[in-house]
Scaffold this motif. Structure first.
Motif, PDB file in Angstrom:
ATOM      1  N   ASP A 144       0.847  -1.188   0.000  1.00 16.08           N
ATOM      2  CA  ASP A 144       0.000   0.000   0.000  1.00 16.08           C
ATOM      3  C   ASP A 144       0.888   1.246   0.000  1.00 16.08           C
ATOM      4  N   SER A 145       0.921   1.971  -1.120  1.00 14.42           N
ATOM      5  CA  SER A 145       1.809   3.124  -1.265  1.00 14.42           C
ATOM      6  C   SER A 145       1.059   4.454  -1.247  1.00 14.42           C
ATOM      7  N   LYS A 146      -0.235   4.438  -1.046  1.00 21.07           N
ATOM      8  CA  LYS A 146      -1.020   5.675  -1.045  1.00 21.07           C
ATOM      9  C   LYS A 146      -0.672   6.516   0.177  1.00 21.07           C
ATOM     10  N   TYR A 147      -0.469   7.806  -0.045  1.00 18.05           N
ATOM     11  CA  TYR A 147      -0.158   8.707   1.059  1.00 18.05           C
ATOM     12  C   TYR A 147      -1.452   9.089   1.783  1.00 18.05           C
ATOM     13  N   ARG A 148      -1.514   8.777   3.092  1.00  9.31           N
ATOM     14  CA  ARG A 148      -2.716   9.022   3.878  1.00  9.31           C
ATOM     15  C   ARG A 148      -2.494  10.047   4.991  1.00  9.31           C
ATOM     16  N   GLY A 149      -1.321  10.663   4.988  1.00  4.01           N
ATOM     17  CA  GLY A 149      -1.008  11.628   6.031  1.00  4.01           C
ATOM     18  C   GLY A 149      -0.017  11.065   7.035  1.00  4.01           C
ATOM     19  N   GLN A 150       0.285  11.862   8.063  1.00  3.03           N
ATOM     20  CA  GLN A 150       1.246  11.463   9.085  1.00  3.03           C
ATOM     21  C   GLN A 150       0.715  11.804  10.472  1.00  3.03           C
ATOM     22  N   VAL A 151       1.217  11.068  11.464  1.00  2.00           N
ATOM     23  CA  VAL A 151       0.866  11.325  12.860  1.00  2.00           C
ATOM     24  C   VAL A 151       2.160  11.582  13.626  1.00  2.00           C
TER      25      VAL A 151
END
Length: 335
Positions: A144-151
């Motif tokens: 899964d290479s989709k960028y979903r943000g960061q925490v």
């Protein structure tokens, strides 16, 4: 009800639960998992979260392991939580922390945004680790290479028995005095003393007072946000909890400004406050946002003073050079 039943079943059959079945009579207590330390977790913020709403923006909140930090940031894809939690650790070599971010849908079921994990074996005991983690859809699926943000997390692992080798600002030595308990609870404080002995996921109340001295030294390679290709930058400093503000002078026509200005903030609750530094471009008829840096005070409380070069969040380029110094205010405590 289904969620409650599922959690109860999972807790009884999933690691770290260990079933000891004696075949011969004897003491097998040494085979049982026992607490070996405490993990302090500060859930600071997230950025660039995936928008799950058809209209508007997401209302994200976070779940860490088996508890929920229900801090809803309405319509915000870059939420700031600054929530503090603690976990008892039973096996630092194999345990890991999992963070799951959800979009609050009100009366409807929350929608999953992404998750991330940290291996406890990657943490150095007694040293604060500040990390940005990329969110993924599934921790088991690597493609899964989709960028979903960061925490953004701040982690501190404190093994039991090592208390004398380093300073843990979250320890009970920094807890409230009897007078503070009375003022807070309107009672004699004895109940609160007993409550401090109990371990909870949500961090107990701890008060650390002091003066935070912030020197805004300079900035480098600031982004161009003006149509003329110039900038007149200045920095606004804000303590999030107390809402105290200050700002530097404006440096005209520079993308590499030098300020060398120092500001002092009286901080009443150092462990639960944050410093936000926002860089703005001053214009005759307004101002343009250039980027920001967000800091907890844990590191400066531990180290006393440090200098750092911080990348600007929400900007294509830019760094901010600062110096932080912490001057604790002594409090007379119970003997």
């Amino acid at each position: 009800m289904q969620s409650t039943i599922r959690d109860a079943i999972e807790d009884s059959i999933m690691w770290p639960v260990r079933k000891i079945i004696p075949i011969l009579p004897g003491d097998y207590s040494d085979l049982e998992l026992k607490p070996v330390g405490m993990l302090e977790v500060k859930l600071i913020q997230a950025r660039d979260l995936t928008n799950k709403d058809i209209i508007g923006k997401s209302d994200p909140y976070a779940k860490n392991l088996s508890f929920c930090a229900c801090i809803f940031q309405n319509n915000d894809l870059n939420p700031i939580w600054n929530e503090h939690y603690e976990f008892i650790i039973e096996d630092a070599t194999t345990q890991h922390l999992v963070v799951r971010i959800y979009d609050d849908e009100g009366v409807q079921a929350s929608e999953f945004i992404g998750c991330a994990q940290v291996l406890l074996s990657e943490l150095e005991p007694g040293k604060v680790k500040d990390v940005w983690l990329n969110l993924v859809k599934d921790l088991e699926i690597q493609r899964d290479s989709k960028y979903r943000g960061q925490v953004h997390l701040e982690l501190l692992y404190c093994p039991f028995g090592m208390e004398n080798s380093f300073t843990n600002p979250f320890s009970s030595d920094f807890s409230m005095t009897s007078l503070e308990r009375v003022l807070k609870n309107g009672a004699n404080g004895t109940d609160d003393i007993e409550n401090e002995k109990a371990v909870t996921h949500k961090k107990r109340e701890i008060i650390i007072r002091g003066v935070l001295s912030v020197t805004v030294i300079s900035a480098e390679d600031l982004p161009i946000v003006d149509l003329m290709g110039k900038a007149d930058p200045y920095v606004v400093l804000t303590m999030k909890k107390s809402e105290l503000k200050n700002k530097t002078r404006v440096v005209n026509d520079s993308l590499n400004p030098v300020w060398n200005q120092t500001f002092d903030f009286v901080v009443e609750d150092g462990l639960h406050d944050m410093l936000i530094l926002e860089v703005w471009d001053h214009d005759t008829f307004g101002k343009d946002y250039m980027g920001r840096c967000i800091l907890t005070l844990t590191r400066v409380i531990l180290e006393g003073e440090y200098k750092d070069c911080l990348p600007l969040e929400g900007a294509k380029s830019g760094k901010l050079n600062i110096n932080l110094k912490w001057m604790p205010q002594p409090i007379f405590r119970d003997s």
